[in-house]
Design a protein around this motif. Sequence first.
Motif, mmCIF file in Angstrom:
data_model
loop_
_atom_site.group_PDB
_atom_site.id
_atom_site.type_symbol
_atom_site.label_atom_id
_atom_site.label_comp_id
_atom_site.label_asym_id
_atom_site.label_seq_id
_atom_site.Cartn_x
_atom_site.Cartn_y
_atom_site.Cartn_z
ATOM 1 N N LYS A 28 20.777 1.744 69.136
ATOM 2 C CA LYS A 28 20.512 0.447 69.760
ATOM 3 C C LYS A 28 19.014 0.167 69.788
ATOM 4 O O LYS A 28 18.206 1.082 69.818
ATOM 5 N N GLY A 29 18.657 -1.114 69.829
ATOM 6 C CA GLY A 29 17.258 -1.511 69.953
ATOM 7 C C GLY A 29 16.729 -1.215 71.354
ATOM 8 O O GLY A 29 17.488 -0.899 72.263
ATOM 9 N N ARG A 30 15.407 -1.314 71.536
ATOM 10 C CA ARG A 30 14.808 -1.025 72.845
ATOM 11 C C ARG A 30 15.160 -2.072 73.880
ATOM 12 O O ARG A 30 15.635 -1.750 74.953
ATOM 13 N N ASP A 31 14.890 -3.336 73.575
ATOM 14 C CA ASP A 31 15.166 -4.410 74.533
ATOM 15 C C ASP A 31 15.217 -5.732 73.773
ATOM 16 O O ASP A 31 14.301 -6.058 73.019
ATOM 17 N N CYS A 32 16.272 -6.484 73.984
ATOM 18 C CA CYS A 32 16.438 -7.777 73.318
ATOM 19 C C CYS A 32 15.305 -8.734 73.657
ATOM 20 O O CYS A 32 14.879 -9.527 72.820
ATOM 21 N N LYS A 33 14.820 -8.695 74.891
ATOM 22 C CA LYS A 33 13.771 -9.617 75.326
ATOM 23 C C LYS A 33 12.471 -9.403 74.545
ATOM 24 O O LYS A 33 11.693 -10.329 74.374
ATOM 25 N N LEU A 34 12.235 -8.186 74.067
ATOM 26 C CA LEU A 34 11.024 -7.907 73.284
ATOM 27 C C LEU A 34 11.025 -8.630 71.940
ATOM 28 O O LEU A 34 9.973 -8.865 71.359
ATOM 29 N N VAL A 35 12.199 -8.964 71.432
ATOM 30 C CA VAL A 35 12.310 -9.679 70.162
ATOM 31 C C VAL A 35 12.804 -11.114 70.377
ATOM 32 O O VAL A 35 13.316 -11.750 69.460
ATOM 33 N N ASN A 36 12.633 -11.616 71.618
ATOM 34 C CA ASN A 36 12.999 -12.994 71.975
ATOM 35 C C ASN A 36 14.459 -13.316 71.689
ATOM 36 O O ASN A 36 14.783 -14.351 71.108
ATOM 37 N N ALA A 37 15.346 -12.407 72.088
ATOM 38 C CA ALA A 37 16.778 -12.619 71.905
ATOM 39 C C ALA A 37 17.491 -12.441 73.247
ATOM 40 O O ALA A 37 16.956 -11.865 74.181
ATOM 41 N N GLU A 38 18.709 -12.950 73.309
ATOM 42 C CA GLU A 38 19.516 -12.856 74.519
ATOM 43 C C GLU A 38 20.343 -11.572 74.507
ATOM 44 O O GLU A 38 20.784 -11.119 73.460
ATOM 45 N N HIS A 39 20.566 -11.022 75.700
ATOM 46 C CA HIS A 39 21.460 -9.880 75.845
ATOM 47 C C HIS A 39 22.903 -10.347 75.716
ATOM 48 O O HIS A 39 23.228 -11.486 76.016
ATOM 49 N N SER A 40 23.771 -9.465 75.287
ATOM 50 C CA SER A 40 25.211 -9.684 75.287
ATOM 51 C C SER A 40 25.815 -8.550 76.112
ATOM 52 O O SER A 40 25.812 -7.397 75.694
ATOM 53 N N TRP A 41 26.312 -8.864 77.306
ATOM 54 C CA TRP A 41 26.672 -7.855 78.296
ATOM 55 C C TRP A 41 28.103 -7.365 78.178
ATOM 56 O O TRP A 41 28.994 -8.102 77.802
ATOM 57 N N TYR A 42 28.296 -6.093 78.544
ATOM 58 C CA TYR A 42 29.625 -5.510 78.700
ATOM 59 C C TYR A 42 29.678 -4.722 80.004
ATOM 60 O O TYR A 42 28.654 -4.377 80.576
ATOM 61 N N ASN A 43 30.867 -4.433 80.466
ATOM 62 C CA ASN A 43 31.106 -3.728 81.715
ATOM 63 C C ASN A 43 30.975 -2.223 81.493
ATOM 64 O O ASN A 43 31.700 -1.652 80.684
ATOM 65 N N ILE A 44 30.068 -1.577 82.226
ATOM 66 C CA ILE A 44 29.934 -0.120 82.131
ATOM 67 C C ILE A 44 30.891 0.558 83.107
ATOM 68 O O ILE A 44 31.683 1.411 82.722
ATOM 69 N N ASP A 45 30.794 0.191 84.376
ATOM 70 C CA ASP A 45 31.591 0.883 85.395
ATOM 71 C C ASP A 45 32.047 -0.035 86.536
ATOM 72 O O ASP A 45 32.369 0.443 87.608
ATOM 73 N N GLY A 46 32.062 -1.317 86.312
ATOM 74 C CA GLY A 46 32.460 -2.257 87.351
ATOM 75 C C GLY A 46 31.302 -2.738 88.209
ATOM 76 O O GLY A 46 31.421 -3.728 88.902
ATOM 77 N N GLU A 47 30.179 -2.024 88.177
ATOM 78 C CA GLU A 47 29.009 -2.388 88.973
ATOM 79 C C GLU A 47 27.752 -2.584 88.139
ATOM 80 O O GLU A 47 26.833 -3.254 88.570
ATOM 81 N N ARG A 48 27.722 -2.003 86.953
ATOM 82 C CA ARG A 48 26.550 -2.131 86.087
ATOM 83 C C ARG A 48 26.943 -2.781 84.776
ATOM 84 O O ARG A 48 28.075 -2.677 84.327
ATOM 85 N N SER A 49 25.968 -3.456 84.162
ATOM 86 C CA SER A 49 26.159 -4.136 82.887
ATOM 87 C C SER A 49 25.270 -3.503 81.837
ATOM 88 O O SER A 49 24.117 -3.188 82.111
ATOM 89 N N GLY A 50 25.788 -3.337 80.637
ATOM 90 C CA GLY A 50 25.005 -2.830 79.518
ATOM 91 C C GLY A 50 25.005 -3.848 78.403
ATOM 92 O O GLY A 50 25.955 -4.615 78.241
ATOM 93 N N CYS A 51 23.950 -3.855 77.626
ATOM 94 C CA CYS A 51 23.842 -4.785 76.501
ATOM 95 C C CYS A 51 24.410 -4.126 75.240
ATOM 96 O O CYS A 51 24.134 -2.962 74.964
ATOM 97 N N TYR A 52 25.212 -4.881 74.482
ATOM 98 C CA TYR A 52 25.751 -4.378 73.222
ATOM 99 C C TYR A 52 24.646 -4.092 72.211
ATOM 100 O O TYR A 52 24.776 -3.188 71.389
#
Length: 66
Positions: free
Chosen positions: A29-53
């Motif tokens: 995975k890349g370091r951070d979408c915001k560093l390349v001016n892109a939007e995150h696409s979120w998924y459910n990790i454990d019901g309380e946290r979100s991770g980016c695809y």
Amino acid sequence: MIGNHPYGIRLWWRAKLPWFLINLGIADKGRDCKLVNAEHSWYNIDGERSGCYYCKTIEEGQKWKT
């Protein structure tokens, strides 16, 4: 999804490659979408946290619902 995101090709490869190659760092995975001016696409990790695809970003909250 793939064509309009800077890390899209990595996501495509991650869906196609065997896990042992991904764990070796191929198509990581890349370091951070915001560093390349892109939007995150979120998924459910454990019901309380979100991770980016696309990148390694993990944030608190159910961002995949919005």
